[in-house]
Design an enzyme around this catalytic site. Structure first.
Site, PDB file in Angstrom:
ATOM      1  N   ASP A  38      62.499  56.699  28.203  1.00 23.86           N
ATOM      2  CA  ASP A  38      62.210  57.857  28.330  1.00 23.86           C
ATOM      3  C   ASP A  38      63.218  58.747  29.487  1.00 23.86           C
ATOM      4  OD1 ASP A  38      59.745  59.557  28.927  1.00 23.86           O
ATOM      5  OD2 ASP A  38      59.481  58.073  31.151  1.00 23.86           O
ATOM      6  N   HIS A  55      67.111  65.725  24.829  1.00 16.68           N
ATOM      7  CA  HIS A  55      66.566  64.922  23.523  1.00 16.68           C
ATOM      8  C   HIS A  55      67.819  64.488  23.008  1.00 16.68           C
ATOM      9  CE1 HIS A  55      62.581  64.970  24.651  1.00 16.68           C
ATOM     10  NE2 HIS A  55      62.917  66.043  24.511  1.00 16.68           N
ATOM     11  N   GLU A  85      50.549  61.447  20.971  1.00 16.37           N
ATOM     12  CA  GLU A  85      50.338  61.868  22.690  1.00 16.37           C
ATOM     13  C   GLU A  85      51.718  63.294  22.766  1.00 16.37           C
ATOM     14  OE1 GLU A  85      50.264  58.662  22.820  1.00 16.37           O
ATOM     15  OE2 GLU A  85      48.237  58.822  22.166  1.00 16.37           O
ATOM     16  N   LEU A 149      70.323  44.634  10.665  1.00 15.39           N
ATOM     17  CA  LEU A 149      70.224  44.740  11.909  1.00 15.39           C
ATOM     18  C   LEU A 149      68.831  45.959  10.982  1.00 15.39           C
ATOM     19  CD1 LEU A 149      68.896  45.787  14.963  1.00 15.39           C
ATOM     20  CD2 LEU A 149      70.742  47.919  14.474  1.00 15.39           C
ATOM     21  N   ARG A 212      54.905  51.474  32.877  1.00 13.04           N
ATOM     22  CA  ARG A 212      53.880  52.093  32.041  1.00 13.04           C
ATOM     23  C   ARG A 212      54.460  51.582  30.384  1.00 13.04           C
ATOM     24  NH1 ARG A 212      53.390  57.586  34.495  1.00 13.04           N
ATOM     25  NH2 ARG A 212      54.278  58.592  33.314  1.00 13.04           N
ATOM     26  N   GLU A 225      58.753  39.975  27.107  1.00 12.36           N
ATOM     27  CA  GLU A 225      59.312  40.131  28.177  1.00 12.36           C
ATOM     28  C   GLU A 225      59.468  41.822  28.774  1.00 12.36           C
ATOM     29  OE1 GLU A 225      59.814  37.673  30.677  1.00 12.36           O
ATOM     30  OE2 GLU A 225      58.729  36.788  29.771  1.00 12.36           O
TER      31      GLU A 225
END
Ligand code: IPE
Ligand code: IPE
Ligand code: MG
Length: 258
Positions: A38, A55, A85, A149, A212, A225
């Site tokens: 974010d 971005h 969203e 990975l 959040r 965690e």
């Protein structure tokens, strides 16, 4: 003198990183790290740039953190790249974000193949533009047999959407007699989620100061965690990543026991 001080500081930063890395390497490595990337927009705004510049810069961080996760031997790195969203954003921004997988393919595929990385996607593919989906498919095909990975992009991903899909699938399986209603357990649910076959995230990181989860892995995060930082995603470096893992290594995970 200034030059000497500068190189001394640069040298001591490198030393710090070395010792942090070796401490992290000697502790338990999380199998699955998931990141809510974010703060790209705010990073750009602070510099007087359009949000999309954030971005673009954030893509560099994706490369750096994927390399770091690979170096540490993490099994799965999930990157929350576009939520169900995020379609609410301005058209130009959504269009830009939908072009990033192609860009990433063009610049990163060779290295990812060399590193034995397997690229996956979780989320609703059906609403993605054809060009975005075809880049994802090419990644998947080119890396399908890789055993290193798992670089897992959550794209058009929403946890509620994922859970609803799973519920619909389970109802179908019950109606067709494949599963008995009373046999619906966590394993059945796990099998019907996008993340089927992947371990739950041990550590969830969110950058840029929001505390959040924004519709991310609500089921899978039951015992993860959590680690939050004010640093925006474009400014997030491998050292911050190692720091998060070191903190994780000092947590006491009890899973409800004592
Ligand atoms: C994260 O950065 C990237 C996506 C959600 C696609 P944001 O674009 O949410 O950046 P902020 O939170 O507005 O700064
Ligand atoms: C969460 O970030 C989604 C991704 C990182 C892709 P948002 O920026 O969309 O979340 P909110 O709107 O701040 O909760
Ligand atoms: Mg945001």
């Amino acid at each position: 003198m200034i030059r000497f001080l500068k190189s001394w500081f640069a040298g001591s930063e490198a030393l710090d990183e070395e010792s942090l890395l070796s401490r992290v390497r000697s502790g338990p490595i999380p199998r699955h790290v998931a990141i809510i990337m974010d703060g790209n927009g705010r990073w750009a705004k602070k510099r007087g740039l359009p949000r999309v510049a954030g971005h673009r810069e954030g893509m560099k961080t994706v490369r750096e953190i994927a390399r770091a996760a690979d170096e540490l031997g993490i099994e799965v790195l999930t990157l929350y790249s576009f939520s169900t969203e995020n379609w609410k954003r301005p058209r130009e921004e959504v269009d830009y974000l939908m072009k990033l997988p192609e860009e990433f393919l063009r610049t990163e595929l060779d290295e990812l193949v060399r590193r034995n990385v397997q690229v996956r996607m979780i989320g609703d593919e059906t609403q993605l533009p054809a060009h975005t989906l075809s880049a994802i498919r090419r990644f998947q095909e080119a890396t399908r047999d890789n055993s290193g990975l798992i670089l897992n992009f959550a794209l058009n991903y929403g946890s509620r959407d994922e859970i609803l899909r799973a519920v619909r699938q389970i109802v179908e399986e019950v109606q067709s007699g494949k599963v008995d209603k009373d046999a619906i357990d966590e394993a059945v649910m796990n099998r019907c989620l996008y993340t089927a076959g992947l371990p739950d995230p041990d550590l969830v990181i969110r950058t840029s100061g929001e505390i959040r989860v924004s519709n991310f892995m609500l089921w899978q995060m039951a015992y993860s965690e959590l680690w939050f930082t004010d640093i925006s995603w474009p400014d997030f470096r491998r050292n911050h990543f190692f720091q998060a893992i070191e903190d994780y290594q000092h947590r006491s995970r009890r899973f409800g026991a004592v």
